[in-house]
Design a protein around this motif. Structure first.
Motif, mmCIF file in Angstrom:
data_model
loop_
_atom_site.group_PDB
_atom_site.id
_atom_site.type_symbol
_atom_site.label_atom_id
_atom_site.label_comp_id
_atom_site.label_asym_id
_atom_site.label_seq_id
_atom_site.Cartn_x
_atom_site.Cartn_y
_atom_site.Cartn_z
ATOM 1 N N GLN A 1 -2.588 3.926 -6.037
ATOM 2 C CA GLN A 1 -3.221 4.299 -6.997
ATOM 3 C C GLN A 1 -3.008 5.799 -7.199
ATOM 4 O O GLN A 1 -2.989 6.513 -6.034
ATOM 5 C CB GLN A 1 -4.645 4.000 -6.922
ATOM 6 C CG GLN A 1 -5.697 4.370 -8.234
ATOM 7 C CD GLN A 1 -7.012 3.770 -7.959
ATOM 8 O OE1 GLN A 1 -7.669 3.559 -6.966
ATOM 9 N NE2 GLN A 1 -7.643 3.807 -9.095
ATOM 10 N N GLY B 1 3.332 -5.676 -1.024
ATOM 11 C CA GLY B 1 2.170 -5.881 -0.560
ATOM 12 C C GLY B 1 1.088 -4.458 -0.533
ATOM 13 O O GLY B 1 0.097 -4.971 -0.437
ATOM 14 N N ASP B 2 1.827 -3.552 -0.631
ATOM 15 C CA ASP B 2 1.033 -2.364 -0.640
ATOM 16 C C ASP B 2 0.122 -2.111 -1.971
ATOM 17 O O ASP B 2 0.510 -2.575 -3.382
ATOM 18 C CB ASP B 2 2.004 -1.236 -0.645
ATOM 19 C CG ASP B 2 2.510 -0.718 0.774
ATOM 20 O OD1 ASP B 2 2.009 -1.417 1.930
ATOM 21 O OD2 ASP B 2 3.612 0.188 1.011
ATOM 22 N N THR B 3 -0.890 -1.334 -1.643
ATOM 23 C CA THR B 3 -1.582 -1.105 -3.003
ATOM 24 C C THR B 3 -1.524 0.629 -3.381
ATOM 25 O O THR B 3 -1.187 1.308 -2.299
ATOM 26 C CB THR B 3 -3.009 -1.087 -2.852
ATOM 27 O OG1 THR B 3 -3.566 -0.428 -1.805
ATOM 28 C CG2 THR B 3 -3.585 -2.694 -2.588
ATOM 29 N N GLY C 1 5.590 2.586 -2.514
ATOM 30 C CA GLY C 1 4.780 1.533 -1.951
ATOM 31 C C GLY C 1 5.795 0.549 -1.634
ATOM 32 O O GLY C 1 6.677 0.075 -2.418
ATOM 33 N N LEU D 1 -5.739 0.662 -9.712
ATOM 34 C CA LEU D 1 -5.213 0.302 -8.790
ATOM 35 C C LEU D 1 -4.154 -0.735 -8.787
ATOM 36 O O LEU D 1 -4.269 -1.943 -9.270
ATOM 37 C CB LEU D 1 -6.542 -0.294 -7.669
ATOM 38 C CG LEU D 1 -6.182 -0.864 -6.306
ATOM 39 C CD1 LEU D 1 -5.526 0.394 -5.336
ATOM 40 C CD2 LEU D 1 -7.320 -1.519 -5.666
ATOM 41 N N THR E 1 -1.080 -3.255 -7.182
ATOM 42 C CA THR E 1 -0.658 -4.140 -5.893
ATOM 43 C C THR E 1 0.773 -4.378 -5.855
ATOM 44 O O THR E 1 1.206 -5.058 -7.115
ATOM 45 C CB THR E 1 -1.511 -5.529 -5.583
ATOM 46 O OG1 THR E 1 -2.716 -5.063 -5.343
ATOM 47 C CG2 THR E 1 -0.886 -6.183 -4.460
ATOM 48 N N ASN F 1 -2.549 2.173 0.214
ATOM 49 C CA ASN F 1 -3.238 1.299 0.732
ATOM 50 C C ASN F 1 -4.580 2.006 1.276
ATOM 51 O O ASN F 1 -5.171 1.819 2.414
ATOM 52 C CB ASN F 1 -2.582 0.712 2.117
ATOM 53 C CG ASN F 1 -1.517 0.094 2.006
ATOM 54 O OD1 ASN F 1 -1.490 -0.608 1.002
ATOM 55 N ND2 ASN F 1 -0.304 0.392 2.580
#
Length: 265
Positions: A133, A129-131, A126, A193, A195, A142
């Motif tokens: 999970q 700014g990416d998510t 990541g 999740l 960020t 994302n």
């Protein structure tokens, strides 16, 4: 004719006399200069161009094996205190000169500030700014589930049965091989999740069930100024289980010749 020969002989003797033998002090200084130049060139290459690293753990199996010696490109991402040697890596400051952002899927060496600035090697999952999970062993970036297909081959799971190799393809189309050794419901196969903060990166090992990476408090997020460089090639590889340092006669059989020169992908 005789006079000419005498003059020639005299000139020859004169030329030989010009090259006087060095004194002991001059010889020592000449050797010292050679050593200093060699050290300076080595340090310049190590600090600013390329640096060798040894792989001591199996967190990046099957991409990298214990006993691999890799070359790390220090030019790509620019320079920070992480480019230096201990204890200079503990200097204050978080800047980076000639900084460039790693791409998702690249294999990176970094200093882990949560583990006494030790060198870690993981894959960039990541960007800032990416998510990110992980759910039931499947990786989402994302909000998009990364494609994963089984591939043939035996994973190196250190005795755990039932492992599986997969080819994972990220959202940028970069693919690489990972391994799952304990199925898709092990402790690292579930995360909330997440960020990725600005100026940080989310890293994971390819050995998904046996890697201390950004899914754990041991690493969490990797700040930009802690990046050392990008792993490029395997320069040498040796199987430590096949020989010991004193077993010279076993060294040739312990070298993994097929891995030498392989690109790190």
């Amino acid at each position: 004719m005789t006079g000419t020969s005498s003059r020639s002989a005299g000139m020859k003797d004169e030329t030989l006399d010009e090259k006087k033998p060095m004194t002991a002090g001059e010889e020592a200084w000449d050797i010292a200069k050679t050593v200093l130049i060699a050290v300076a060139v080595t340090l310049f290459v190590r600090f600013f161009l390329f640096q060798p690293f040894n792989i001591p753990s199996g967190s990046m199996k099957p991409t990298l094996a214990v006993g691999d010696f890799i070359i790390v490109d220090k030019i790509d991402y620019g320079y920070s205190k992480a480019s230096l040697i201990y204890p200079l890596t503990r200097l204050p400051g978080e800047g980076r000169l000639f900084a460039d952002t790693p791409e998702r899927g690249e294999v990176v060496v970094f200093k882990n500030q949560n583990d006494r600035n030790r060198d870690y090697i993981k894959r960039v999952i990541g960007l800032p700014g990416d998510t990110v999970q992980v759910m039931h062993g499947r990786l989402y970036v994302n909000g998009q589930q990364l494609a994963r297909t089984p591939v043939e081959g035996e994973p190196d799971c250190d005795g755990y049965p039932g492992g599986q190799l997969y080819r994972e393809t990220n959202t940028d189309g970069v693919s690489y091989v990972i391994q799952e050794c304990r199925g898709d419901d092990y402790e690292y196969d579930r995360t909330p999740l997440i960020t990725v903060p600005d100026g940080n990166f989310f890293m994971m090992g390819d050995n998904r069930d046996n890697s201390l990476d950004s899914r754990t408090p041991t690493v969490r997020f990797v700040p930009e100024h802690q990046l050392v460089g990008r792993a490029t090639r395997i320069a040498f590889s040796v199987d430590g289980d096949k020989s010991r340092l004193w077993q010279v006669w076993k060294w040739p059989g312990a070298i993994r010749y097929g891995r030498i020169g392989d690109k790190v992908e």
